[in-house]
Design a protein around this motif. Structure first.
Motif, PDB file in Angstrom:
ATOM      1  N   THR A   1       2.013   1.654  -3.526  1.00  0.00           N
ATOM      2  CA  THR A   1       1.143   2.269  -4.420  1.00  0.00           C
ATOM      3  C   THR A   1       0.567   3.833  -3.972  1.00  0.00           C
ATOM      4  O   THR A   1       0.547   4.438  -5.075  1.00  0.00           O
ATOM      5  CB  THR A   1      -0.539   1.453  -4.037  1.00  0.00           C
TER       6      THR A   1
ATOM      7  N   GLN B   1      -5.300   0.808  -6.276  1.00  0.00           N
ATOM      8  CA  GLN B   1      -5.413  -0.776  -6.063  1.00  0.00           C
ATOM      9  C   GLN B   1      -4.031  -1.533  -6.124  1.00  0.00           C
ATOM     10  O   GLN B   1      -3.316  -1.000  -6.751  1.00  0.00           O
ATOM     11  CB  GLN B   1      -6.201  -1.546  -7.366  1.00  0.00           C
TER      12      GLN B   1
ATOM     13  N   THR C   1      -6.291  -9.032  -3.624  1.00  0.00           N
ATOM     14  CA  THR C   1      -6.581  -7.670  -4.341  1.00  0.00           C
ATOM     15  C   THR C   1      -7.299  -6.625  -3.332  1.00  0.00           C
ATOM     16  O   THR C   1      -8.263  -7.069  -2.715  1.00  0.00           O
ATOM     17  CB  THR C   1      -7.372  -7.681  -5.660  1.00  0.00           C
ATOM     18  N   TYR C   2      -6.812  -5.443  -3.004  1.00  0.00           N
ATOM     19  CA  TYR C   2      -7.504  -4.505  -2.283  1.00  0.00           C
ATOM     20  C   TYR C   2      -7.406  -3.203  -3.179  1.00  0.00           C
ATOM     21  O   TYR C   2      -6.760  -2.961  -4.071  1.00  0.00           O
ATOM     22  CB  TYR C   2      -6.377  -4.215  -1.175  1.00  0.00           C
ATOM     23  N   ILE C   3      -8.536  -2.605  -2.904  1.00  0.00           N
ATOM     24  CA  ILE C   3      -8.977  -1.377  -3.016  1.00  0.00           C
ATOM     25  C   ILE C   3      -8.839  -0.241  -1.976  1.00  0.00           C
ATOM     26  O   ILE C   3      -9.378  -0.577  -0.837  1.00  0.00           O
ATOM     27  CB  ILE C   3     -10.308  -1.064  -3.888  1.00  0.00           C
TER      28      ILE C   3
ATOM     29  N   TRP D   1       0.932  -1.221  -0.004  1.00  0.00           N
ATOM     30  CA  TRP D   1       0.051  -0.013   0.124  1.00  0.00           C
ATOM     31  C   TRP D   1       0.623   1.111  -0.043  1.00  0.00           C
ATOM     32  O   TRP D   1       0.375   2.338  -0.679  1.00  0.00           O
ATOM     33  CB  TRP D   1      -1.060   0.117   1.303  1.00  0.00           C
TER      34      TRP D   1
ATOM     35  N   THR E   1      -2.146  -5.507  -5.401  1.00  0.00           N
ATOM     36  CA  THR E   1      -2.264  -6.837  -4.949  1.00  0.00           C
ATOM     37  C   THR E   1      -0.968  -7.441  -4.406  1.00  0.00           C
ATOM     38  O   THR E   1       0.108  -6.790  -4.514  1.00  0.00           O
ATOM     39  CB  THR E   1      -2.662  -7.788  -6.182  1.00  0.00           C
TER      40      THR E   1
END
Length: 708
Positions: free
Chosen positions: A401, A420, A431-433, A398, A422
């Protein structure tokens, strides 16, 4: 009239409607009020300077004020009647020279005091049950205004009817006595009414022993200080401010309902000793100065006690609400399925720093100050040790990102959504939003709030849905191909079978007509015409099933045939311009382009209101462009997207076919402007759009649609 807010607040609990349950119970309530009022009136008559009848405190004013404030206006007449009767009765019993006509103005002055104060309070205080400092100040101001109104009449009666001393002096003493009496009694009544009828706004009880010790100490110290003769101060304990210290202690340690009782008892006890010429204020020879000093001191005690108790109660309730809100928030966040965390910066960061400096600043000063259980699970999936869970780790997915999107973040106030990432965890891909919201204070970034949601299952579902959609599209293409082959085979069979038979039959009939006698020739002629009509119908069916020349000669000859066919059948003049080399264009693409153009020309016939259209075919190295244009009535393209499809698909079906071939369709139209439809098909190694995920769009709307 009372404000609707005030009425709405008091009616459920605080309103004193003693006639609500019948006359008998109302009479009992009034009798109790009369007894209490008589006690307070008698107390006020006792606590005065015997020399010139200067009243120090009039406690009955507080009870009358509260009774009128809490009661509906329609019942005021009963309360005022009881008040007048009780005061006249007490005056006749207490005074040796009672004169009815002379005492009535004093009673009416007290009535005016209560009515004005209650009216002002009902207009100013909308939520009397809620302990707030603003309500206390308005409460004190309402009492002061009512006391001033009553003092105007009372002082006039004293100076004119009884030939009393100076009017202004009497006005001041009357106002101070009634105001002090209301300050002593009204808070007691109010706090107990709130306790009994709105318990959620009152303070909890404290140990009885502690209350008794504080109350005993206050009364004992009051007796010590105010029972001393004038000039008898020998130690610091004899000073009046020691009592003030006890009042402050009571405000901090005792609930308002008991603290107000202690303060009122202190004021009444001090007034009793002062009325007998004792206490620290009895040394002055001027009775006006003596009474004024006592009233000012006692008013200070009562007001400080009242303000402190309510402020502390308000603070306690605010902390309780804050604690409850914080508890609800933490329970909600802690058990949320979404990972939530708060990033604090030990030193605020200037958003105008270069990107590299921002990354270095975050690495040096950012840390995870708070997070929930889902975030800790996310850390475990990432393999982050518990000891490093609070660190800003540049290797965390994270964080990477966030840094990847940091370039545009300062221009958006560090508000980023829809990011997003992964990560691999336990032999599966997660997978995360996530989204971030920055907090800017004084032009610098001080913290970041992050939230991430696991969408692995949703991504898997979308992938399965995409695969099923792709499979359906393959089936649809195969079905269309099979249909086209069947139509082609049917056309060939009709042409080579029935068509040839009809041609042979027509030739045979023509030969028979030439050799037959006249009487049979007529019948044979009719049969020949019928065969030729059937032959023409068969040719049209064959043309509809498989356009002549499309498979053998190519797209341009087929379109030329189509223009001739529509001119003869539908009276549509088609201006055709084909500038495209068909080399490398497979037969499926030719058939698709032909069908799309034919469908668009049919729409011109049905909806344009004109008898002419233009068709242009051009080719670029990697695409084939077809344009169908008319100068008809036009239409609103966007609105047509939402119209029901009960009367045929038209452009919807064309858009579907174009989209399935990874093409692009543009509609340029408007009411009264005609219509221009441009269709572009990719050639060569163009990737079919059907293989790309396209969830959430209407399958009938392909490419772009523009309505000028």
């Amino acid at each position: 009239m009372e404000t609707p807010t005030a009425l709405a607040d008091r009616k459920p609990g605080l309103e004193w409607d003693f006639m609500r349950h019948g006359i008998a119970k109302g009479a009992v309530s009034l009798a109790i009020f009369a007894a209490l009022y008589l006690i307070l009136v008698w107390t006020g008559l006792v606590l005065h300077e015997s020399a010139e009848a200067l009243t120090i405190i009039w406690p009955a004013a507080g009870l009358l004020f509260m009774a009128l404030w809490l009661a509906p206006r329609r019942l005021w007449v009963w309360i005022l009647a009881v008040q007048l009767v009780v005061e006249l009765l007490a005056g006749s019993l207490k005074s040796d020279h009672f004169v009815f006509r002379g005492y009535v103005p004093f009673a009416l002055a007290n009535s005016l005091d209560g009515m004005v104060g209650a009216f002002v309070a009902s207009r100013l205080i909308s939520t009397p049950r809620v302990p707030r400092l603003r309500n206390v100040l308005l409460f004190i101001a309402s009492i002061a205004i009512g006391s001033a109104a009553g003092a105007v009449v009372g002082a006039f009666a004293t100076t004119h009817l009884l030939s009393g001393p100076d009017y202004l002096r009497e006005l001041q003493l009357w106002w101070a006595g009634n105001w002090l009496g209301s300050l002593c009694i009204a808070p007691i009544v109010m706090s107990w009414v709130v306790r009994l009828r709105a318990r959620q706004h009152s303070a909890p009880a404290v140990p009885a022993v502690e209350m008794m010790l504080i109350g005993f100490g206050m009364l004992a110290m009051t007796s010590w200080v105010f029972s001393a003769p004038p000039g008898g101060v020998t130690t610091i304990l004899d000073m009046p401010f020691v009592i003030l210290a006890f009042v402050v202690i009571a405000a901090f340690r005792v609930p308002p309902r008991w603290s107000s009782i202690m303060a009122a008892a202190t004021a009444l006890l001090a007034s009793y000793f002062a009325s007998h010429g004792l206490g620290p204020f009895a040394g002055d020879s001027n009775p006006f100065v003596r009474v004024g000093a006592v009233q000012l001191y006692l008013a200070t005690l009562v007001v400080i006690n009242f303000l402190l108790t309510v402020v502390l109660l308000e603070k306690r309730n605010a902390f309780q609400l804050l604690h409850t809100s914080d508890e609800r928030y933490r329970n909600f966040i802690e058990h949320s399925s979404e990972a939530v965390w708060r990033v604090e910066l030990s030193q605020p960061m200037d958003p105008n720093l270069p990107m590299g400096d921002q990354i270095a600043w975050l690495q040096a000063h950012a840390y995870i100050a708070e997070s929930n259980l889902s975030y800790l699970r996310l850390n475990r999936h990432m393999g982050v040790p518990e000891a490093d869970a609070r660190q800003w780790r540049s290797d965390a997915p994270w964080v990477r990102t966030f840094i990847d999107h940091l370039g545009a973040a300062p221009h958006q106030g560090y508000l980023m959504d829809g990011l997003q990432f992964t990560m691999a965890a336990e032999s599966q891909q997660l997978t995360y939003i996530m989204g971030f919201r920055g907090v800017i204070e004084q032009g610098k970034l001080v913290r970041l709030w992050g939230v991430a949601r696991d969408v692995t299952e949703l991504v898997a579902l979308n992938e399965r849905l995409r695969q099923k959609q792709e499979r359906l599209k393959i089936y649809a293409r195969e079905l269309v191909g099979a249909e086209e082959r069947a139509r082609r085979a049917t056309a060939v069979d009709l042409h080579d079978g029935i068509g040839q038979q009809l041609v042979g039959l027509s030739m045979t009939l023509d030969s028979l007509v030439r050799r037959s006698p006249p009487e049979i020739r007529l019948l044979l002629g009719e049969a020949t015409n019928t065969v030729r009509e059937v032959q023409a119908i068969a040719q049209r069916v064959i043309a509809d099933l498989s356009p002549p020349g499309l498979y053998e000669l190519g797209l341009e000859p087929a379109l030329k045939w189509l223009s001739v066919y529509m001119r003869s059948k539908d009276n549509l003049q088609v201006e055709l311009c084909v500038d495209a080399d068909e080399t490398g264009i497979d037969i499926d693409m030719r058939v698709l382009v032909f069908k799309v153009i034919r469908e668009l020309l049919r729409n011109v016939i049905k909806h344009s209101g004109v008898q002419a259209a233009m068709v242009t075919i051009t080719r670029a190295p990697d695409e084939l462009r077809a344009v169908v244009e008319d100068r008809g009535v036009g239409f609103e393209w966007q609105l047509s997207l939402f119209e029901p499809r009960a009367h045929g698909f038209g452009l919807w079906s064309v858009a579907d076919r174009v989209r399935d071939a990874a093409g692009e369709m543009t509609v340029d139209t408007g009411p009264g402007r005609g219509c221009r439809v441009t269709v572009i098909f990719p050639l060569g190694a163009a990737k079919p759009r059907a293989q790309q995920p396209d969830l959430g769009r209407d399958s009938a709307v392909a490419g772009r649609a523009r309505s000028a």
